[in-house]
Design an enzyme around this catalytic site. Structure first.
Site, mmCIF file in Angstrom:
data_model
loop_
_atom_site.group_PDB
_atom_site.id
_atom_site.type_symbol
_atom_site.label_atom_id
_atom_site.label_comp_id
_atom_site.label_asym_id
_atom_site.label_seq_id
_atom_site.Cartn_x
_atom_site.Cartn_y
_atom_site.Cartn_z
ATOM 1 N N ASP A 45 95.994 99.177 -24.050
ATOM 2 C CA ASP A 45 96.687 99.353 -22.774
ATOM 3 C C ASP A 45 97.504 100.647 -22.775
ATOM 4 O OD1 ASP A 45 96.351 97.703 -20.614
ATOM 5 O OD2 ASP A 45 97.670 96.129 -21.356
ATOM 6 N N LYS A 64 88.176 91.415 -16.735
ATOM 7 C CA LYS A 64 88.125 92.163 -17.994
ATOM 8 C C LYS A 64 87.006 91.609 -18.879
ATOM 9 C CE LYS A 64 92.882 93.564 -17.568
ATOM 10 N NZ LYS A 64 94.287 93.250 -17.741
ATOM 11 N N GLN A 67 98.308 90.146 -21.420
ATOM 12 C CA GLN A 67 98.311 90.199 -19.957
ATOM 13 C C GLN A 67 99.745 90.040 -19.432
ATOM 14 O OE1 GLN A 67 95.580 90.845 -17.925
ATOM 15 N NE2 GLN A 67 97.128 90.971 -16.328
#
Ligand code: NDP
Length: 287
Positions: free
Chosen positions: A120, A53, A97
């Site tokens: 997300d 990322k 995460q």
């Protein structure tokens, strides 16, 4: 004839150059999009995702910040960190995460992120917007998978779509996106009876199961679009949920693993981050 490969790497390169141009445009207006990733503990797979990322951000010019917290971090400390990033004007997207260490409450952590910074698309508000067909942040993996499906150029309206898996992060939002495209959608899961009878009807088959080689050629309709979301580590190799070698002889289109949906997921994360910065700019311009 063997299936055409839907190449996530090539598609990503293409999309990322467009994203980089949008970043440039924002920079000209004095805004650099920023993404913060919170990593709790030292899970090796998560480490790899976070590194990728960061690399993706660098590639397109997004500011990236990785916040590393020890595995024994308390819920309070994690949420304090999220609050800090919520207030930070340089940060347009926040990602926690997953999975978090077992003692932490994932749902509460995700709910703590401001919906407009939830790149997300896992926040209840964004999940709800997606269910209701209202514009909002779309979860990265299903968004990337849909993009891949669309590159086939087929008219999706009225197509039979079967999604195997009903998780909140992949299966359910994937099904909703396909429904929005006017597909007739079936969601299968571990209690589904006669699974192959469903999958063999599918013009579009999405596998998000978490079991290597789960989808075999006999489960696939000839000519179907087969999207393999699975990432399974077996004996040091990364394998998808689809028996690629067998299924590519039956399907019309297929995504490889690696180099398929996974690559697109990160690209869509970059896209969502830039979108968040663009939205913020638009709101500021409106006063
Ligand atoms: P989950 O474990 O949350 O969900 C798996 C789903 O598969 C569940 O709905 C489960 O059913 C269903 N399932 C399990 N066994 C069977 C079976 N025998 N028959 C039918 N359905 C079954 O996983 P995720 O959705 O989070 O992830 C799925 C896969 O995608 C994983 O390999 C993951 O690593 C990968 N992934 C890849 C991403 C990418 O960027 N490419 C991003 C996110 C995930 P039930 O609900 O009944 O238990």
């Amino acid at each position: 004839m063997a299936a055409a490969i839907l190449d996530g790497k090539a598609m990503s390169e293409d999309l990322r150059s467009g994203i980089a141009r949008r970043v440039e445009k924002l920079k000209e207006a004095g805004i650099r999009p920023g993404l913060a990733v919170i990593l709790v503990g030292d899970d090796p797979a998560s480490e790899i995702y976070v590194r990728n990322k960061g690399k993706g951000c660098e590639e397109v010019g997004i500011l990236s910040e990785t916040v590393r917290l020890p595995a024994e971090t308390t819920q309070e400390a994690l949420e304090k960190e999220i609050d800090r990033l919520n207030r930070d004007d340089r940060i347009h997207g926040i990602l926690v995460q997953l999975p978090l260490p077992g003692h932490l409450d994932e749902e509460a952590a995700l709910a703590r992120i401001l919906p407009e910074k939830d790149v997300d698309g896992f926040h209840m508000i964004n999940a709800g917007r997606m269910m209701s067909g209202v514009k909002g942040v779309v979860a990265c993996t299903p968004k990337g998978a849909l993009h891949m499906i669309k590159t086939t150029g087929l008219d999706l309206s009225g197509k039979e779509a079967v999604v195997i898996g009903r998780s909140n992060i992949v299966g359910k939002p994937m099904a909703m996106l396909l429904l929005r495209e006017n597909c007739t959608v079936t969601i299968c899961h571990s209690r589904t009876k006669n699974l192959a009878e469903h999958t063999r009807r599918a013009d579009i088959l999405v596998a998000a199961v978490g079991k290597a080689g789960f989808v075999t050629p006999d489960m696939v309709k000839p000519g179907a679009i087969v999207i393999d979301v699975g990432i399974n580590r077996v004996d040091g190799k990364v394998l998808g949920d689809v028996d690629f070698d067998g299924v590519k002889e039956v399907a019309g289109w297929i995504t490889p693993v690696p180099g398929g949906v996974g690559k697109m997921t990160i690209t869509m994360l970059l896209d969502n981050t830039v979108e968040a910065a663009e939205r913020k700019r638009e709101l500021a311009a409106r006063g």
